[in-house]
Design a protein around this motif. Sequence first.
Motif, PDB file in Angstrom:
ATOM      1  N   GLU A 231       0.810  -1.218   0.000  1.00 32.66           N
ATOM      2  CA  GLU A 231       0.000   0.000   0.000  1.00 32.66           C
ATOM      3  C   GLU A 231       0.840   1.263   0.000  1.00 32.66           C
ATOM      4  N   GLN A 232       1.825   1.341   0.877  1.00 28.78           N
ATOM      5  CA  GLN A 232       2.645   2.552   0.958  1.00 28.78           C
ATOM      6  C   GLN A 232       3.948   2.436   0.187  1.00 28.78           C
ATOM      7  N   LYS A 233       4.697   1.384   0.425  1.00 28.68           N
ATOM      8  CA  LYS A 233       6.065   1.290  -0.094  1.00 28.68           C
ATOM      9  C   LYS A 233       6.142   0.727  -1.516  1.00 28.68           C
ATOM     10  N   ARG A 234       5.062   0.128  -1.990  1.00 25.94           N
ATOM     11  CA  ARG A 234       5.031  -0.461  -3.335  1.00 25.94           C
ATOM     12  C   ARG A 234       6.240  -1.381  -3.574  1.00 25.94           C
ATOM     13  N   ALA A 235       6.494  -2.238  -2.583  1.00 23.64           N
ATOM     14  CA  ALA A 235       7.664  -3.111  -2.635  1.00 23.64           C
ATOM     15  C   ALA A 235       7.571  -4.155  -3.737  1.00 23.64           C
ATOM     16  N   GLU A 236       6.375  -4.401  -4.252  1.00 26.77           N
ATOM     17  CA  GLU A 236       6.231  -5.371  -5.343  1.00 26.77           C
ATOM     18  C   GLU A 236       6.907  -4.908  -6.629  1.00 26.77           C
ATOM     19  N   LEU A 237       7.315  -3.633  -6.667  1.00 25.90           N
ATOM     20  CA  LEU A 237       7.987  -3.111  -7.860  1.00 25.90           C
ATOM     21  C   LEU A 237       9.500  -3.351  -7.839  1.00 25.90           C
ATOM     22  N   ILE A 238      10.022  -3.798  -6.702  1.00 29.48           N
ATOM     23  CA  ILE A 238      11.478  -3.977  -6.583  1.00 29.48           C
ATOM     24  C   ILE A 238      11.997  -4.997  -7.591  1.00 29.48           C
ATOM     25  N   LEU A 239      11.364  -6.150  -7.654  1.00 31.48           N
ATOM     26  CA  LEU A 239      11.897  -7.218  -8.495  1.00 31.48           C
ATOM     27  C   LEU A 239      11.721  -6.956  -9.996  1.00 31.48           C
ATOM     28  N   PRO A 240      10.572  -6.445 -10.446  1.00 32.58           N
ATOM     29  CA  PRO A 240      10.495  -6.094 -11.870  1.00 32.58           C
ATOM     30  C   PRO A 240      11.567  -5.078 -12.275  1.00 32.58           C
ATOM     31  N   LEU A 241      11.846  -4.144 -11.376  1.00 31.74           N
ATOM     32  CA  LEU A 241      12.890  -3.166 -11.675  1.00 31.74           C
ATOM     33  C   LEU A 241      14.257  -3.837 -11.721  1.00 31.74           C
TER      34      LEU A 241
ATOM     35  N   PRO B 288       5.137  -7.742   5.214  1.00 30.75           N
ATOM     36  CA  PRO B 288       4.294  -8.839   4.727  1.00 30.75           C
ATOM     37  C   PRO B 288       4.683  -9.396   3.360  1.00 30.75           C
ATOM     38  N   LEU B 289       5.371  -8.600   2.535  1.00 29.86           N
ATOM     39  CA  LEU B 289       5.740  -9.075   1.204  1.00 29.86           C
ATOM     40  C   LEU B 289       7.082  -9.799   1.166  1.00 29.86           C
ATOM     41  N   LEU B 290       7.807  -9.842   2.272  1.00 32.16           N
ATOM     42  CA  LEU B 290       9.142 -10.433   2.245  1.00 32.16           C
ATOM     43  C   LEU B 290       9.145 -11.896   1.793  1.00 32.16           C
ATOM     44  N   PRO B 291       8.313 -12.774   2.373  1.00 27.81           N
ATOM     45  CA  PRO B 291       8.349 -14.174   1.917  1.00 27.81           C
ATOM     46  C   PRO B 291       8.015 -14.320   0.436  1.00 27.81           C
ATOM     47  N   GLU B 292       7.037 -13.549  -0.022  1.00 28.13           N
ATOM     48  CA  GLU B 292       6.638 -13.616  -1.427  1.00 28.13           C
ATOM     49  C   GLU B 292       7.755 -13.139  -2.353  1.00 28.13           C
ATOM     50  N   LEU B 293       8.443 -12.070  -1.960  1.00 25.45           N
ATOM     51  CA  LEU B 293       9.525 -11.545  -2.789  1.00 25.45           C
ATOM     52  C   LEU B 293      10.692 -12.527  -2.855  1.00 25.45           C
ATOM     53  N   LYS B 294      11.010 -13.164  -1.742  1.00 26.32           N
ATOM     54  CA  LYS B 294      12.075 -14.159  -1.738  1.00 26.32           C
ATOM     55  C   LYS B 294      11.731 -15.315  -2.669  1.00 26.32           C
ATOM     56  N   GLN B 295      10.487 -15.782  -2.588  1.00 30.17           N
ATOM     57  CA  GLN B 295      10.060 -16.884  -3.446  1.00 30.17           C
ATOM     58  C   GLN B 295      10.090 -16.486  -4.913  1.00 30.17           C
ATOM     59  N   GLN B 296       9.625 -15.269  -5.197  1.00 34.26           N
ATOM     60  CA  GLN B 296       9.612 -14.796  -6.584  1.00 34.26           C
ATOM     61  C   GLN B 296      11.024 -14.678  -7.139  1.00 34.26           C
ATOM     62  N   ALA B 297      11.940 -14.148  -6.330  1.00 36.92           N
ATOM     63  CA  ALA B 297      13.321 -13.996  -6.784  1.00 36.92           C
ATOM     64  C   ALA B 297      13.940 -15.348  -7.097  1.00 36.92           C
ATOM     65  N   ALA B 298      13.654 -16.352  -6.252  1.00 29.54           N
ATOM     66  CA  ALA B 298      14.180 -17.695  -6.495  1.00 29.54           C
ATOM     67  C   ALA B 298      13.526 -18.327  -7.717  1.00 29.54           C
ATOM     68  N   ARG B 299      12.220 -18.158  -7.835  1.00 34.12           N
ATOM     69  CA  ARG B 299      11.473 -18.752  -8.951  1.00 34.12           C
ATOM     70  C   ARG B 299      11.938 -18.187 -10.292  1.00 34.12           C
ATOM     71  N   GLU B 300      12.188 -16.891 -10.327  1.00 32.97           N
ATOM     72  CA  GLU B 300      12.601 -16.235 -11.570  1.00 32.97           C
ATOM     73  C   GLU B 300      14.114 -16.217 -11.748  1.00 32.97           C
ATOM     74  N   ASN B 301      14.802 -16.837 -10.763  1.00 38.53           N
ATOM     75  CA  ASN B 301      16.267 -16.947 -10.828  1.00 38.53           C
ATOM     76  C   ASN B 301      16.928 -15.572 -11.016  1.00 38.53           C
ATOM     77  N   LEU B 302      16.444 -14.604 -10.243  1.00 33.45           N
ATOM     78  CA  LEU B 302      17.015 -13.260 -10.317  1.00 33.45           C
ATOM     79  C   LEU B 302      18.383 -13.252  -9.635  1.00 33.45           C
ATOM     80  N   PRO B 303      19.388 -12.719 -10.304  1.00 36.14           N
ATOM     81  CA  PRO B 303      20.760 -12.813  -9.777  1.00 36.14           C
ATOM     82  C   PRO B 303      21.130 -11.672  -8.849  1.00 36.14           C
ATOM     83  N   ARG B 304      22.085 -11.928  -7.999  1.00 39.85           N
ATOM     84  CA  ARG B 304      22.813 -10.901  -7.232  1.00 39.85           C
ATOM     85  C   ARG B 304      21.886 -10.001  -6.416  1.00 39.85           C
TER      86      ARG B 304
END
Length: 244
Positions: free
Chosen positions: A67-77, A97-113
């Motif tokens: 809602e405030q931080k729009r953290a879901e935009l971190i990984l697409p960026l 609240p988005l931390l577990p989801e972001l970790k899973q997404q990063a692993a699933r999409e094999n985002l590096p570094r």
Amino acid sequence: KSDRENILSTYDRFIMFGPPILDELSWFVPDFDREKIALIPNSIPEVSSRPLKKEKRILWVGRLDHEQKRAELILPLWQKVSQALPDWKLDVVGDGPLLPELKQQAARENLPRIDFHGRQVPDDYYRRAAIFFMTSAFEGFPNTLVEAQSFGAIPVVFDSYPVARWIVKDGESGFLIAPFDVDAMAERIVTLANDPGQSKCAEGALESARRFHVDRVGEMWRHLFEEALAGSSDRRDSSVSARS
């Protein structure tokens, strides 16, 4: 009366972070008494005297929410930036609240570094980061933005709340991006990372942060209390004269 009108009529002074907030207050309370408003920002304890030697690191700090931080935009960026900057790393500092989801997404999409550090005192991350970015939809006074500037981490932020353009002078002490344009933010970060003259903007960030050093802000509070005490004394003297 609204709650804001009641507050303004009840108290001698109403503290706000800075001039941009006055526009918001005018919207809620069009006829407020400007004499009651004191503009005092949050403070930071120290500011580096010169740009620091930086690593090839990009930093995001905050509560990982939507809602405030729009953290879901971190990984697409980061997906865009990481392809263009293969020798740069991303640090994400914070919990939410988005931390577990972001970790899973990063692993699933094999985002590096990319490293998720959880909630930490962020000073060491500011110190080594060359670039700091914010994805927030709104902020009152974004402490992390000023903290990043105080360590010479160049901010790239969405121009989505009034205080952003008060703290960041576009191209001088950081960069402002049209709200939620991930492509534009990624492009700016890549351009900045490849800019050998980025130290000039780092110096601008430090200069901006000095406005919020605790010594300067402390003087604002001292002046406010002295003014309030003098006003209280004047009112007591007036009351005594009236009774006499």
